[in-house]
Scaffold this active site. Structure first.
Site, PDB file in Angstrom:
ATOM      1  N   SER A  42       0.759  -1.174   0.076  1.00  0.00           N
ATOM      2  CA  SER A  42      -0.132  -0.041   0.034  1.00  0.00           C
ATOM      3  C   SER A  42       0.839   1.174  -0.051  1.00  0.00           C
ATOM      4  CB  SER A  42      -0.824  -0.038   1.455  1.00  0.00           C
ATOM      5  OG  SER A  42      -0.266   0.000   2.470  1.00  0.00           O
ATOM      6  N   HIS A 147      -3.229  -6.022   2.607  1.00  0.00           N
ATOM      7  CA  HIS A 147      -2.298  -7.057   3.232  1.00  0.00           C
ATOM      8  C   HIS A 147      -3.063  -8.395   3.357  1.00  0.00           C
ATOM      9  CE1 HIS A 147       0.536  -3.683   4.757  1.00  0.00           C
ATOM     10  NE2 HIS A 147       0.453  -3.759   3.513  1.00  0.00           N
ATOM     11  N   GLU A 157      -4.509  -2.668   9.155  1.00  0.00           N
ATOM     12  CA  GLU A 157      -3.827  -3.102  10.319  1.00  0.00           C
ATOM     13  C   GLU A 157      -4.436  -2.864  11.696  1.00  0.00           C
ATOM     14  OE1 GLU A 157       0.285  -1.629   9.885  1.00  0.00           O
ATOM     15  OE2 GLU A 157       0.025  -1.723   7.826  1.00  0.00           O
ATOM     16  N   GLU A 200       2.100  -9.070   6.975  1.00  0.00           N
ATOM     17  CA  GLU A 200       2.873  -8.801   8.193  1.00  0.00           C
ATOM     18  C   GLU A 200       2.964  -9.822   9.292  1.00  0.00           C
ATOM     19  OE1 GLU A 200       1.774  -4.754   8.655  1.00  0.00           O
ATOM     20  OE2 GLU A 200       3.021  -4.156   7.064  1.00  0.00           O
ATOM     21  N   ASP A 236      -3.761   0.854  11.746  1.00  0.00           N
ATOM     22  CA  ASP A 236      -3.588   1.380  10.428  1.00  0.00           C
ATOM     23  C   ASP A 236      -4.804   1.483   9.375  1.00  0.00           C
ATOM     24  OD1 ASP A 236      -2.428   2.642   8.112  1.00  0.00           O
ATOM     25  OD2 ASP A 236      -0.860   1.459   7.911  1.00  0.00           O
ATOM     26  N   GLU A 281      -3.199   5.402  12.344  1.00  0.00           N
ATOM     27  CA  GLU A 281      -2.441   5.735  11.342  1.00  0.00           C
ATOM     28  C   GLU A 281      -3.265   5.848   9.986  1.00  0.00           C
ATOM     29  OE1 GLU A 281       0.853   3.147  10.919  1.00  0.00           O
ATOM     30  OE2 GLU A 281       0.985   3.441   8.968  1.00  0.00           O
ATOM     31  N   ASP A 308       1.185   8.552   7.271  1.00  0.00           N
ATOM     32  CA  ASP A 308       1.955   7.576   6.161  1.00  0.00           C
ATOM     33  C   ASP A 308       2.188   8.085   5.116  1.00  0.00           C
ATOM     34  OD1 ASP A 308       3.618   5.428   5.369  1.00  0.00           O
ATOM     35  OD2 ASP A 308       2.376   4.033   5.832  1.00  0.00           O
ATOM     36  N   LYS A 333       9.843   5.573   7.182  1.00  0.00           N
ATOM     37  CA  LYS A 333      10.115   4.378   6.246  1.00  0.00           C
ATOM     38  C   LYS A 333      11.360   4.935   5.307  1.00  0.00           C
ATOM     39  CE  LYS A 333       5.533   2.211   6.021  1.00  0.00           C
ATOM     40  NZ  LYS A 333       4.311   2.332   5.138  1.00  0.00           N
ATOM     41  N   HIS A 361       8.683  -0.970   9.571  1.00  0.00           N
ATOM     42  CA  HIS A 361       8.839  -1.751   8.484  1.00  0.00           C
ATOM     43  C   HIS A 361       7.950  -1.647   7.260  1.00  0.00           C
ATOM     44  CE1 HIS A 361       5.416  -4.631  10.023  1.00  0.00           C
ATOM     45  NE2 HIS A 361       4.890  -3.489   9.677  1.00  0.00           N
ATOM     46  N   LYS A 384       7.084   0.050  14.387  1.00  0.00           N
ATOM     47  CA  LYS A 384       6.027  -0.629  14.061  1.00  0.00           C
ATOM     48  C   LYS A 384       6.780  -1.705  13.169  1.00  0.00           C
ATOM     49  CE  LYS A 384       2.921   0.343  10.332  1.00  0.00           C
ATOM     50  NZ  LYS A 384       1.783   0.558   9.670  1.00  0.00           N
TER      51      LYS A 384
END
Ligand code: 2PG
Ligand code: MG
Length: 414
Positions: A42, A147, A157, A200, A236, A281, A308, A333, A361, A384
């Site tokens: 994403s 994900h 998430e 993840e 998230d 997030e 993010d 990131k 990550h 994270k």
């Protein structure tokens, strides 16, 4: 001791999704550094380009003459110079010629080679030897959205933070305990659950957002009581993946719901209040600065509102957010921006303006552990990086090692 670069090597390796990525080795007379690049699923539209359009292989073929020769003879300690040279070789604004992932692997491997040349761990080489704080781990419990598969929740998430943990060992084991408990609760609710997981390592169940939220909160409470520490839910939303530009709505496919930006603010505010969320997030898509500003105004005093995709570790975009009060935390990131020096610049800007930097990550990872060192070196209070799975525990176990090395160590202040 010499930290002058003697050689730079690149190789194609696997990431956790089975896709190709790169690993770089940097050799100095006295040291050696290795780093690998992760990949997102994403991704934000303003991230630097991960790989050149024609893939990795062509760059690998002329890597020696195009990149390595330019770096050999330079002091690996000079991160700014190294990063400037890499950006010059690339020559594009979005690093699309060499690829941000190739650049970030070189940039990080070079810093690791410098630290190794002086026999120092990366966190103290970059952060100084007064560092004594360990970040809290945001552990990934349930995966949805980009994900996970079709019937998983729309929200990407479901995370937890063991805010009451007194050390990193207690923290990571609390997260793995919650992960197990959530698995049991999912199985109790859905007898046909196969135990499948997402990218993840979080469970990928056939659940609505609401059921997932309920199960997550229950597990936090039960494991928190069992261990005698507070564990707070977080998430998230990855709302750029939900946003439909044509309809100008957030599309919750699994729930059959559409929400405009105003309705999204109310929806997320309600989740924060109902579940006492610690961290939220990307509750809005990457261009929805107004949504971020409004939610931060309403809930920023009780919850971290984290950007993010909207900031993509880019100092200019973060400045835009600071100017309008959008968010109070930022995901960091390194491969979103491409170099260690630009990553640091964004972290510094965040801290100077009271934004909490959260090192993260990517969904496609390797066993590279560098981000654990960056979080400690740059005093980021949260990291994270999943809860279970080989590529996730690589970072968590490295934090355990770092904590053991440090003197007078404490958990970060959150
Ligand atoms: O959205 C995110 O925060 C990340 C990592 O959890 O996902 P991806 O790497 O796919 O962008
Ligand atoms: Mg995100």
């Amino acid at each position: 001791m010499s930290s002058i670069i003697e050689d730079v090597e690149i190789r194609k390796i696997l990431d956790s999704r089975g896709n190709p990525t790169v690993e770089v080795d940097v050799l100095t007379e006295n040291g050696f550094g290795r780093a690998a690049a992760p990949s997102g699923a994403s991704t934000g539209i303003r991230e630097v380009t991960a790989f050149p359009e024609d893939g990795i292989d062509n760059i690998m073929n002329d890597f020696g003459s195009r990149v390595a020769l330019e770096l050999i003879g330079i002091d690996s300690q000079d991160t700014n110079l190294i990063d400037t040279i890499l950006k010059e070789i690339d020559g594009t604004d979005n690093l699309s010629s060499l690829g941000g992932n190739i650049i970030v692997a070189i940039s990080l491997a070079t810093a690791k080679a410098a630290s190794s040349s002086y026999n120092m761990p990366l966190y103290s080489f970059l952060g100084g030897n007064m560092k004594n704080e360990i970040p809290y781990p945001l552990g990934n419990m349930i995966n949805g959205g980009a994900h996970a598969g079709k019937n998983a929740p729309d929200i990407q998430e479901f995370l937890v933070v063991p805010v009451g943990a007194k050390n990193i060992t207690e923290a990571v084991f609390a997260n793995s305990r919650v992960h197990k408990r959530i698995g049991e609760l999912i199985k109790a609710k859905d007898k046909s659950f196969t135990g499948g997981k997402g990218d993840e390592g979080g469970w990928a169940p056939n659940l609505t957002n609401e059921d997932a939220l309920y199960i997550q909160a229950k597990a936090c409470e039960e494991v928190g009581d069992e261990l005698g520490i507070e564990i707070r839910p977080s998430m998230d939303v990855a709302a750029s993946s939900l946003w439909d530009d044509k309809q100008e709505k957030y599309v919750y496919e699994r729930e059959g719901m559409l929400r405009n930006s105003g309705e999204q603010v109310d929806f997320v505010e309600d989740i924060i209040n109902t579940y006492n969320m610690f961290f939220m997030e990307d509750p809005f898509h990457e261009n929805d600065f107004n949504g971020f500003t409004e939610l931060t105004r309403r809930s920023g005093n009780k919850c971290l509102i984290c950007g993010d995709d909207i900031f993509v570790t880019n100092a200019e975009l973060l400045q835009k957010g600071i100017d309008v009060g959008a968010a109070n935390a930022i995901i960091i990131k390194p491969n979103q921006i491409g170099t260690l020096s630009d990553t640091y610049k964004t972290i510094k800007l965040a801290k100077d303006n009271g934004y909490v930097p959260v090192v993260s990550h990517r969904s496609g990872e390797t066993t590279d552990e560098t981000i654990a060192h960056l979080a400690v070196a740059f005093s980021c209070p949260l990291i994270k990086t999943g809860a279970i799975g080989g590529e996730r525990i690589a970072k968590l176990n490295e934090l355990i090692r770092i904590e053991k090395q440090m003197i007078n160590v404490t958990m970060a202040k959150i």
